[in-house]
Design an enzyme around this catalytic site. Structure first.
Site, mmCIF file in Angstrom:
data_model
loop_
_atom_site.group_PDB
_atom_site.id
_atom_site.type_symbol
_atom_site.label_atom_id
_atom_site.label_comp_id
_atom_site.label_asym_id
_atom_site.label_seq_id
_atom_site.Cartn_x
_atom_site.Cartn_y
_atom_site.Cartn_z
ATOM 1 C CG ASP A 13 -6.450 2.997 42.669
ATOM 2 O OD1 ASP A 13 -5.655 3.294 43.572
ATOM 3 O OD2 ASP A 13 -6.551 1.852 42.191
ATOM 4 C CE LYS A 16 -9.493 6.189 49.019
ATOM 5 N NZ LYS A 16 -9.626 5.350 47.810
ATOM 6 N N GLY A 17 -7.506 11.580 47.447
ATOM 7 C CA GLY A 17 -6.525 12.625 47.780
ATOM 8 C C GLY A 17 -7.020 13.998 47.347
ATOM 9 C CE LYS A 18 -9.754 17.453 41.767
ATOM 10 N NZ LYS A 18 -9.495 17.541 40.371
ATOM 11 N N GLY A 40 -2.212 4.286 47.847
ATOM 12 C CA GLY A 40 -1.345 5.241 47.172
ATOM 13 C C GLY A 40 -2.187 6.435 46.818
ATOM 14 C CG HIS A 41 -3.167 9.134 49.312
ATOM 15 N ND1 HIS A 41 -3.664 8.192 50.169
ATOM 16 C CD2 HIS A 41 -2.250 9.836 50.008
ATOM 17 C CE1 HIS A 41 -3.079 8.318 51.333
ATOM 18 N NE2 HIS A 41 -2.233 9.306 51.268
ATOM 19 N NE ARG A 143 -7.028 -14.280 70.012
ATOM 20 C CZ ARG A 143 -7.905 -15.134 70.531
ATOM 21 N NH1 ARG A 143 -8.669 -14.757 71.514
ATOM 22 N NH2 ARG A 143 -8.010 -16.361 70.082
ATOM 23 C CD GLN A 224 -6.416 -0.190 51.012
ATOM 24 O OE1 GLN A 224 -6.734 -0.152 52.183
ATOM 25 N NE2 GLN A 224 -5.235 0.195 50.608
ATOM 26 N NE ARG A 303 -1.037 -4.520 40.994
ATOM 27 C CZ ARG A 303 -1.757 -5.217 41.873
ATOM 28 N NH1 ARG A 303 -2.045 -6.479 41.635
ATOM 29 N NH2 ARG A 303 -2.186 -4.659 42.981
ATOM 30 C CG ASP A 333 -11.115 15.287 33.172
ATOM 31 O OD1 ASP A 333 -11.592 14.921 34.267
ATOM 32 O OD2 ASP A 333 -9.917 15.124 32.859
HETATM 33 P P1 IMP Z 1 -3.725 -6.125 49.535
HETATM 34 O O1 IMP Z 1 -4.468 -4.995 50.161
HETATM 35 O O2 IMP Z 1 -2.285 -5.778 49.173
HETATM 36 O O3 IMP Z 1 -3.821 -7.399 50.311
HETATM 37 O O4 IMP Z 1 -4.445 -6.430 48.123
HETATM 38 C C1 IMP Z 1 -5.750 -6.959 48.064
HETATM 39 C C2 IMP Z 1 -6.518 -6.401 46.887
HETATM 40 O O5 IMP Z 1 -6.795 -5.027 47.123
HETATM 41 C C3 IMP Z 1 -5.774 -6.441 45.553
HETATM 42 O O6 IMP Z 1 -6.713 -6.642 44.514
HETATM 43 C C4 IMP Z 1 -5.182 -5.057 45.450
HETATM 44 O O7 IMP Z 1 -4.925 -4.697 44.108
HETATM 45 C C5 IMP Z 1 -6.304 -4.231 46.049
HETATM 46 N N1 IMP Z 1 -5.844 -2.964 46.621
HETATM 47 C C6 IMP Z 1 -5.192 -2.776 47.787
HETATM 48 N N2 IMP Z 1 -4.954 -1.477 47.983
HETATM 49 C C7 IMP Z 1 -5.475 -0.820 46.936
HETATM 50 C C8 IMP Z 1 -5.578 0.578 46.598
HETATM 51 O O8 IMP Z 1 -5.146 1.480 47.309
HETATM 52 N N3 IMP Z 1 -6.200 0.853 45.429
HETATM 53 C C9 IMP Z 1 -6.719 -0.119 44.632
HETATM 54 N N4 IMP Z 1 -6.661 -1.405 44.925
HETATM 55 C C10 IMP Z 1 -6.044 -1.764 46.063
#
Ligand code: IMP
Length: 429
Positions: A13, A16-18, A40-41, A143, A224, A303, A333
């Site tokens: 978070d 990166k989208g920026k 999520g971006h 596999r 991630q 969350r 900022d």
């Molecule tokens: P999973 O990738 O759903 O298995 O989650 C594993 C861990 O990675 C958890 O702590 C999630 O909150 C974190 N996580 C997965 N994707 C993201 C992301 O895009 N941003 C921030 N944390 C992430």
């Protein structure tokens, strides 16, 4: 033109989208290489429209960019089709999408197992996004995964699914007391997806090699982040793929020698969602302030993000691990209005001062941040476009990040808008 990797330098978070926005229109291809719809971006287009994407590469909103889902990504077909439809409804043409035939699919049993295993782990849970990511990668390694190319062959799809559900249904029913999944119904559901996804499934690695051979720029877009990497992150509180720069090669088929730049994105402070160690986490009003002003709520799950100060041990680790050539520091900022801004420059672990990421997870759990306090600034930064527009203390903060992390800061984000940046060095070679 070369391949450029974009990685998150913290726990995700970072914005990166920026960066993809900044490069949009200047690269011919944007390829995602790891993760799935756990990402999520948010992308804001020049006309101010906001799009939240989970699986689509963020280049989706640049009309002339080919968008590629690489072999390292796990694809939930329903989520992908919903994103395709959502974009089409808003007039975005996604016929430029290519999906690697080798990308693994997220199946209903992956989602079911992700949720039930987390519940079973109780207080030891990872805090996953519940999207089936870990179980899908688990089956890839075991596999017994089902790949995008299997959608092109109904006989194979049925055969593989029946085989895998024989075991997974035993686990769901006998271990976790859940309902068994009906293989026939799942096959029908996935064949319907296949009808629609067929035109997008391609030999993406050859497409990317050819693009590079023609001299086109390819942006390898990470999801991630470094500290969530399966091998190099805070295991087991990590995701199940390799979001670090090396994962970009594995997850696309682009060779390491084609990469000329690695752009790392870091917030001016730190956030994390889910469980796991986070040495600079704040539990007081200052943490709540960062969350409030930084709007730190997950794009995927909504969350609350855990918030804390900038951690230079993490930054240095990310720079060395990924070979980061350029850092983008976002959300500077958000720190405006503080008297002093602490930066974590090292840890104290069981009475010893350390400057590197400790070897063991236990030690990281015991790490207490050692802070250096920098002067804060009061001015609103959102209008700053050049370094000279920044207050001296904000400039010093950025320079200190450079010194401590060991690489240059090329862009500083000063607001959510796509032009709200101070560009110190061009991100493209
Ligand atoms: P999973 O990738 O759903 O298995 O989650 C594993 C861990 O990675 C958890 O702590 C999630 O909150 C974190 N996580 C997965 N994707 C993201 C992301 O895009 N941003 C921030 N944390 C992430």
């Amino acid at each position: 033109m070369p391949a450029i990797v974009l990685v998150g330098a913290q726990w995700g978070d970072e914005g990166k989208g920026k960066v993809t926005d900044l490069l949009a229109g200047r690269v011919g291809y944007v390829v995602r290489y790891s993760g799935g719809n756990n990402a999520g971006h948010t992308v804001i287009t020049p006309d101010g429209q906001k799009y939240a994407l989970h699986l689509m590469p963020s280049g989706a909103l640049s009309p002339n960019t080919v968008i590629v889902i690489g072999n390292g990504v796990v694809v939930d077909p329903k989520v992908l089709l919903d994103e395709i439809d959502g974009l089409a409804e808003r007039g975005v043409d996604v016929s430029r999408l290519l999906i690697s035939g080798d990308a693994h699919l997220i199946m209903p049993h992956h989602r079911a197992l992700d949720r039930v295993v987390e519940r079973y782990l109780g207080s030891a849970r990872i805090g996953t996004t519940g999207r089936g990511i870990g179980p899908a990668y688990g089956d890839k390694v075991a596999r017994i995964g089902i790949r995008a190319q299997d959608l092109l062959d109904p006989g194979i799809l049925r055969q593989k699914l029946e085989l895998v559900l024989r075991e997974k249904n035993q686990v769901l029913v006998k271990v976790y007391n859940r309902k068994a999944l009906d293989a026939g119904a799942v096959v029908q559901e996935y064949l319907a997806y296949a009808q629609r996804l067929r035109p997008y499934i391609a030999d993406t690695r050859t497409v990317l090699w050819r693009a590079l051979e023609r001299g086109e720029a390819v942006l390898m877009e990470g999801a991630q982040a470094t500290m969530l990497d399966l091998d190099h992150g805070t295991y087991p509180f990590v995701t199940s793929s390799n979001p670090t720069a090396a994962g970009a090669c594995v997850g696309t088929g682009i060779p390491p020698t084609a990469i000329s730049r690695v752009i790392g994105v870091t917030k001016a402070y730190t956030t994390r969602v889910g469980s796991g160690p986070f040495p600079t986490e704040l539990f007081d009003e200052l943490g709540a302030r960062l969350r409030r002003i930084g709007d730190e709520y997950g794009t995927t799950t909504g969350r609350e993000r855990r918030c804390g100060w900038f951690d230079a041990v993490v930054a240095r680790y990310a720079v060395r691990l990924n070979g980061i050539t350029d850092l983008v520091v976002t959300k500077l900022d958000v720190l405006s209005g503080l008297d002093k801004v602490p930066i974590c420059v090292g840890y104290e672990i069981d009475g010893r001062r350390v400057d590197e990421m400790p070897m063991t997870q236990t030690a990281l759990h015991h790490a207490r941040p050692v802070y250096e306090e920098l002067d804060g600034w009061l001015a609103d930064l959102s209008k700053a476009r050049t370094e000279a527009d920044l207050p001296a203390a904000a400039r010093r903060y950025v320079e200190r990040i450079e010194e401590l992390s060991g690489t240059r800061v090329s862009v500083v984000g000063v607001g959510p808008g796509r032009d709200e940046n101070v560009v110190r060095h061009d991100l493209l070679p």
